[in-house]
Design an enzyme around this catalytic site. Sequence first.
Site, PDB file in Angstrom:
ATOM      1  NE  ARG A  59       5.358   7.546  -5.719  1.00  0.00           N
ATOM      2  CZ  ARG A  59       6.631   7.890  -5.836  1.00  0.00           C
ATOM      3  NH1 ARG A  59       7.199   8.705  -4.959  1.00  0.00           N
ATOM      4  NH2 ARG A  59       7.360   7.425  -6.837  1.00  0.00           N
ATOM      5  CG  HIS A 118       5.228   2.695  -5.135  1.00  0.00           C
ATOM      6  ND1 HIS A 118       6.417   2.883  -5.809  1.00  0.00           N
ATOM      7  CD2 HIS A 118       4.340   3.539  -5.714  1.00  0.00           C
ATOM      8  CE1 HIS A 118       6.256   3.794  -6.754  1.00  0.00           C
ATOM      9  NE2 HIS A 118       5.002   4.231  -6.700  1.00  0.00           N
ATOM     10  CG  ASP A 119       3.472  -2.911   0.772  1.00  0.00           C
ATOM     11  OD1 ASP A 119       4.545  -3.531   0.697  1.00  0.00           O
ATOM     12  OD2 ASP A 119       2.529  -3.282   1.491  1.00  0.00           O
ATOM     13  CG  ASN A 148       9.769   1.544  -4.466  1.00  0.00           C
ATOM     14  OD1 ASN A 148       8.699   2.038  -4.816  1.00  0.00           O
ATOM     15  ND2 ASN A 148       9.976   0.241  -4.434  1.00  0.00           N
ATOM     16  CG  HIS A 195      -2.121  10.448  -9.999  1.00  0.00           C
ATOM     17  ND1 HIS A 195      -1.873   9.945 -11.254  1.00  0.00           N
ATOM     18  CD2 HIS A 195      -1.248   9.805  -9.165  1.00  0.00           C
ATOM     19  CE1 HIS A 195      -0.898   9.055 -11.194  1.00  0.00           C
ATOM     20  NE2 HIS A 195      -0.509   8.942  -9.937  1.00  0.00           N
ATOM     21  CB  THR A 196      -7.373  13.880  -6.345  1.00  0.00           C
ATOM     22  OG1 THR A 196      -8.013  15.127  -6.106  1.00  0.00           O
ATOM     23  CG2 THR A 196      -7.457  13.042  -5.086  1.00  0.00           C
TER      24      THR A 196
END
Length: 326
Positions: free
Chosen positions: A64, A68-69, A93, A191-192
Site C-alpha cells: 500500500r 501512496h508514495d 495516509n 487487494h489480494t
Amino acid sequence: METRKSVFLSIAVSYFCIFYVSSVKASLSFDFYEASCPQVELIIRNAVSSSSSDDPSIPGKLLRMVFHDCFVEGCDASLMLQGNNTEQSDPGNRSVGGFSVIESAKRVLEVFCPGTVSCADIIALAARDAVEIAGGPRIRIPLGRRDGMVSIASNVRPNIVDTSFTMDEMVKLFATKGLSLLDLVILSGAHTIGTAHCNTFRGRFQQDAQGNLKLIDQTLDTNYANQLMKRCPVNAQPFVTVNIDPETSMLFDNQYYRNVLAHRVLFQSDSVLLSDNKTRQIVEDFANDRKLFFDNWAVAFVKLTSVGVKTDEEGEIRRTCAATNV
C-alpha cells in the site's frame, strides 16, 4: 481467446514502454548499485523478511505504501517525510504503515553504503520483496530513484484512489500517471493482501432508524455484507480492520479476481471492474489463470514504480527517510 491475445499484446507494448522509459532516464537501471552498494537488495530483503515474520501484516502495508508514495509527487519517498502539513498528515495516509521497515533498512544501508541508496529505491524494493514473501512473483525493477524534497498534504487527495471511485474516475487518475486500463485492473490485484478500516467501505451501508446498518449497495454479496456488518457495526472502534481478501488474506495470489466475480470485495472501486466489458473479461482471465496475472503484475509493477521518478541531479539521497538533508 481473442481477449487473451489482447492481454498478451498489451504486455508486449508495456514492456516496450518500460524499456523506453528506462533508456530516457539514464540513471535508472537494473545494475545501478552494482559497484556502489552490491548488497542493497539483500539488506532490504532481510529487513522486510524479518519484519514480516514478526508482523504478517507488513507485506500488505508495504504494498500500500508504494502506491501512496508513487501516486503523489512520483516515486520519490515524499510520503516518508514527517512534519506539519506533509503527506503523512492527510487523513488518507494516516492508516498507511510499514515506515519502520523502510527506516530500518535505511539505517543498515547507511552503515554499509553511506549516502548511496535513496529512500525511494528502498520503498520500491521493499514492496517488490513484500509481494514475493507473500507468495507472489519475484521480479526485477530498475533502480536509481532519488528522494524528493516536497511533501504537501493538499497534494494527496487529488492523486490517490478513493474507495468509492467510479470506473471513469479511476481511469482518469491512472491515465495521469501514465498507466493504462489494463494496468488499472492488474494493480487492483494488490487487494489480494492487506487489511482496511471499517470506514473505508462504510458508504456501502446505511444506518437505519434503529441504529443498525443495512446494505444499500446491491452489487455486494448479501452473505458477505452480513459478515462485514457483524465485524464493523455502527459503534465499531476506529482501529477495527477487515481483511481485504476474505479467502486468502495473507497470500498474494489471484483470489482477488475470483472475489470480484463473486461480489465479495470490500470497495466500490473493486466492484466497478465488472461494470465495463473489457475490464470484466480481464478479471475473468486473471481469476482463471494465476500465471497470467503474475506475468502481467511483473510488467505493471515496474510501470508503477517508474511513475514520476527523479534521477540524475533531481532531488537528493536522504541521510534519513523522515527528513530532507537541509
